[in-house]
Design an enzyme around this catalytic site. Structure first.
Site, mmCIF file in Angstrom:
data_model
loop_
_atom_site.group_PDB
_atom_site.id
_atom_site.type_symbol
_atom_site.label_atom_id
_atom_site.label_comp_id
_atom_site.label_asym_id
_atom_site.label_seq_id
_atom_site.Cartn_x
_atom_site.Cartn_y
_atom_site.Cartn_z
ATOM 1 N N LYS A 194 35.976 31.187 36.142
ATOM 2 C CA LYS A 194 37.053 32.190 36.167
ATOM 3 C C LYS A 194 36.485 33.448 36.812
ATOM 4 C CE LYS A 194 38.771 35.539 34.277
ATOM 5 N NZ LYS A 194 39.181 36.789 34.998
ATOM 6 N N GLU A 269 25.240 37.550 29.760
ATOM 7 C CA GLU A 269 24.491 38.473 30.637
ATOM 8 C C GLU A 269 25.322 39.736 30.715
ATOM 9 O OE1 GLU A 269 21.597 38.013 31.811
ATOM 10 O OE2 GLU A 269 21.324 35.856 31.597
ATOM 11 N N CYS A 303 24.228 45.252 37.960
ATOM 12 C CA CYS A 303 23.905 45.318 36.529
ATOM 13 C C CYS A 303 22.509 45.834 36.246
ATOM 14 C CB CYS A 303 24.077 43.952 35.890
ATOM 15 S SG CYS A 303 23.038 42.691 36.646
ATOM 16 N N GLU A 399 26.545 53.253 30.122
ATOM 17 C CA GLU A 399 26.517 52.607 31.436
ATOM 18 C C GLU A 399 27.693 53.107 32.280
ATOM 19 O OE1 GLU A 399 27.798 48.493 31.823
ATOM 20 O OE2 GLU A 399 26.137 48.085 33.166
HETATM 21 P P1 NDP Z 1 34.226 42.701 32.257
HETATM 22 O O1 NDP Z 1 33.489 42.420 31.014
HETATM 23 O O2 NDP Z 1 35.386 43.595 32.226
HETATM 24 O O3 NDP Z 1 34.752 41.330 32.904
HETATM 25 C C1 NDP Z 1 33.903 40.230 33.198
HETATM 26 C C2 NDP Z 1 34.749 38.980 33.331
HETATM 27 O O4 NDP Z 1 35.343 38.663 32.069
HETATM 28 C C3 NDP Z 1 35.912 39.113 34.304
HETATM 29 O O5 NDP Z 1 36.151 37.875 34.948
HETATM 30 C C4 NDP Z 1 37.065 39.451 33.371
HETATM 31 O O6 NDP Z 1 38.321 39.169 33.920
HETATM 32 C C5 NDP Z 1 36.753 38.541 32.204
HETATM 33 N N1 NDP Z 1 37.357 38.944 30.923
HETATM 34 C C6 NDP Z 1 37.907 40.139 30.569
HETATM 35 N N2 NDP Z 1 38.317 40.099 29.276
HETATM 36 C C7 NDP Z 1 38.018 38.862 28.807
HETATM 37 C C8 NDP Z 1 38.167 38.208 27.546
HETATM 38 N N3 NDP Z 1 38.702 38.824 26.485
HETATM 39 N N4 NDP Z 1 37.738 36.933 27.414
HETATM 40 C C9 NDP Z 1 37.159 36.294 28.458
HETATM 41 N N5 NDP Z 1 36.986 36.850 29.685
HETATM 42 C C10 NDP Z 1 37.400 38.119 29.853
HETATM 43 O O7 NDP Z 1 33.127 43.206 33.279
HETATM 44 P P2 NDP Z 1 33.331 43.724 34.773
HETATM 45 O O8 NDP Z 1 33.991 42.668 35.582
HETATM 46 O O9 NDP Z 1 33.938 45.076 34.732
HETATM 47 O O10 NDP Z 1 31.814 43.805 35.272
HETATM 48 C C11 NDP Z 1 30.999 44.892 35.067
HETATM 49 C C12 NDP Z 1 30.066 44.647 33.903
HETATM 50 O O11 NDP Z 1 29.310 43.451 34.112
HETATM 51 C C13 NDP Z 1 29.039 45.747 33.759
HETATM 52 O O12 NDP Z 1 28.900 46.104 32.409
HETATM 53 C C14 NDP Z 1 27.756 45.099 34.266
HETATM 54 O O13 NDP Z 1 26.592 45.679 33.769
HETATM 55 C C15 NDP Z 1 27.928 43.679 33.834
HETATM 56 N N6 NDP Z 1 27.086 42.782 34.636
HETATM 57 C C16 NDP Z 1 25.986 42.215 34.030
HETATM 58 C C17 NDP Z 1 25.120 41.412 34.770
HETATM 59 C C18 NDP Z 1 23.922 40.765 34.147
HETATM 60 O O14 NDP Z 1 23.373 39.825 34.743
HETATM 61 N N7 NDP Z 1 23.458 41.197 32.990
HETATM 62 C C19 NDP Z 1 25.350 41.180 36.206
HETATM 63 C C20 NDP Z 1 26.531 41.818 36.714
HETATM 64 C C21 NDP Z 1 27.368 42.593 35.942
HETATM 65 P P3 NDP Z 1 39.136 40.319 34.693
HETATM 66 O O15 NDP Z 1 38.175 41.058 35.582
HETATM 67 O O16 NDP Z 1 40.128 39.560 35.454
HETATM 68 O O17 NDP Z 1 39.693 41.222 33.613
#
Ligand code: NDP
Length: 495
Positions: A194, A269, A303, A399
């Site tokens: 997804k 992650e 990230c 962050e």
């Molecule tokens: P989000 O947590 O908002 O979203 C991540 C994914 O989860 C998206 O596909 C999102 O869909 C989906 N999602 C949202 N709500 C739910 C739910 N309740 N249940 C299941 N899936 C859900 O993160 P961001 O996309 O804003 O990404 C940024 C964040 O990711 C930052 O905090 C960053 O640090 C972290 N990150 C961590 C990494 C690591 O390796 N540790 C690497 C890269 C990023 P949708 O976007 O469609 O709402």
């Protein structure tokens, strides 16, 4: 404007109706509900994508389950390796189109899309392909004595966990998805991915290429939609593992939903507030070049990027001067312009969040350079450096996931260690010094999943990556991924 000219295949792809990739083909969504996808460089609608409903989720998971028990189970490890290597080749052959598609949707510079989303994704795929023929259990000698005089021997098998749900963020929608797809496929699992609703297109194209590479229909599926689709996927009873990359709040919700659904295993992650520490003897030119490169690449939406920087007080003025000069030289503009180094933020919500942090920076610290949104269309802001007012400043603890580095001076090594660990996060940290003896003594005392020395944000598939504290649980890469994508089965034999 010196934008690269979009290839006809990219224009053609964008003009199509988009939904899901299930069972080896594009499928329109069951409900007909569609969501707009915006171009972050203009703020205009680029295209629409379907949002999955429970019927689509069920179709994708059923198709992954059928492939798990069928075509993919019958594909021998050697053949899996061949297919993943071919997948990497095909990804590269179609690289320019993929890179353009990704840059248009995410605002990522075309250089970064070519080098990371395409180049590194192919390299990661080849790394994982190499594991296909090397995933084995162990033999062991049971040690308890037997009264009847019989003997025992035992061995373990590594068996795929089943159907994996991969949920990926918008910042590196291809590369992060490839980590999950490759880990799943090479261990014999199948996968439903997804993507974020902000960057839904590139993975649809990649799923199509996977079929060309020989991945059987159903082994790799893509479901589009917002967070509720991720939620529905996690709750599906046939999902055996969730691999999630995203923010801490969503990660907590994902982890608890997975546990409640089926005691489903989870890798998380999550976010970070990664520190860089510039010690007294730091090579300032080297450190500033490294921080500017890794702190502002993809507008800081990485990230592991450094967000808080502790500088020995004796070097602070020199560091701030050089950071300001370097940021002033960054060319801001269209992600498709090859001469541009700094593009738009990926989406409106994130743009608003970063503008809010500019206000906080003005109140709590001193903005050294940047600190404003740029006028005009699109989600553009300035690369920003802030000098913190105190160690309690929010910019040293929350962050931002944006192009804001917050600096604070320190006086002693003990104070530095305290500052480094004063965070709920523990993803990554870097030390910048030529005193390797001092650095190596500090490493065990730093609460982070990765510590870099004289470098930052360098991910290699051979080196495990993941967070401690609120930055997550589980590791990607190295041999560590094998534990997460396989069950360990013990077999005992009496003789
Ligand atoms: P989000 O947590 O908002 O979203 C991540 C994914 O989860 C998206 O596909 C999102 O869909 C989906 N999602 C949202 N709500 C739910 C739910 N309740 N249940 C299941 N899936 C859900 O993160 P961001 O996309 O804003 O990404 C940024 C964040 O990711 C930052 O905090 C960053 O640090 C972290 N990150 C961590 C990494 C690591 O390796 N540790 C690497 C890269 C990023 P949708 O976007 O469609 O709402």
């Amino acid at each position: 404007m010196n934008d690269v000219i979009l290839l006809p295949e990219v224009r053609d792809f964008l003009s199509r109706g988009h939904a899901h990739f299930i069972g080896g083909e594009f499928r329109s969504g069951a409900s007909g509900h569609r969501i707009p996808v915006f171009d972050p460089a203009t703020g205009e609608v680029l295209a629409h994508v379907a949002s999955a409903d429970p019927r689509d989720i069920d179709a994708a998971v059923s198709s992954a389950k059928a492939a798990y028990h069928g075509a993919w189970a019958q594909t021998l490890p050697y053949q899996r390796g061949v297919i993943l290597n071919r997948f990497a080749d095909i990804l590269e052959q179609n690289g320019e189109g993929l890179a353009q598609l990704e840059s248009v949707c995410s605002g990522k510079s075309i250089h970064l899309s070519r080098a990371f989303e395409v180049g590194q994704s192919a390299m990661f795929l080849r790394y994982y392909a190499g594991w296909a023929t090397k995933i084995n259990g162990e033999t062991m000698t049971p040690s308890f004595p037997s009264i009847a005089g019989e003997r025992y021997t035992a061995f373990t098998r590594r068996e795929p966990v089943g159907v994996v749900a991969g949920i990926v963020p918008w910042n590196f929608s291809v590369m992060i998805a490839i980590w999950k797809i490759a880990s799943a496929l090479v261990t014999g699992c199948t996968v439903v991915i997804k993507p974020s609703e902000f960057t839904p297109f590139t993975l649809l194209r990649i799923a199509e290429l996977a079929i060309d590479a020989g991945v059987p229909a159903g082994a790799f599926n893509v479901l589009n939609g917002d967070g509720t689709v991720g939620q529905g996927l996690i709750a599906h009873p046939d999902i055996s593992k969730v691999s999630f990359t995203g923010s801490v709040p969503t990660g907590l919700a994902v982890g608890s939903s997975a546990m409640l659904a089926n005691l489903t295993r989870v890798t998380l992650e999550l976010g970070g507030k990664n520190a860089a520490a510039l010690l007294e003897d730091v090579d300032v030119d080297q450190a500033v070049a490294g921080l500017v490169q890794t702190g502002y690449v993809h507008q800081g939406q990485v990230c592991a990027a450094p967000e808080r920087v502790y500088v020995h007080r004796s070097r602070l003025d020199e560091v701030m001067g050089k950071v300001s000069a370097a940021l002033a030289g960054l060319k801001i503009g269209s992600p498709l312009d090859e001469s541009v180094q700094f593009g738009p933020l990926s989406n409106r919500a994130h743009f608003e969040k970063i503008c809010h942090y500019f206000e906080i920076a003005r109140k709590e610290g001193r903005i050294i350079c940047g600190g404003k949104a740029l006028g005009g269309p699109g989600y553009f802001v300035e690369p920003t450096a802030v000098l913190a007012g105190s160690p309690a400043d929010r910019l040293l603890h929350e962050e931002t996931f944006g192009p804001i580095l917050c600096f604070l001076p320190f006086d002693s090594d003990e104070e530095l260690l305290q500052l480094l660990n004063d965070s709920p996060y523990g993803l990554a940290a870097s030390l910048w010094t030529n005193d390797l003896s001092k650095a190596l003594r500090m490493v065990p005392r730093i609460e982070a999943g990765t510590v870099w020395i004289n470098m930052h944000t360098f991910l290699d598939p051979a080196v495990p990556f993941g967070g401690i504290k609120k930055s997550g649980t589980g590791r990607e890469f190295g041999t560590a991924f094998i534990d997460d994508y396989t069950e360990l089965k013990s077999v005992m034999i009496r003789y």
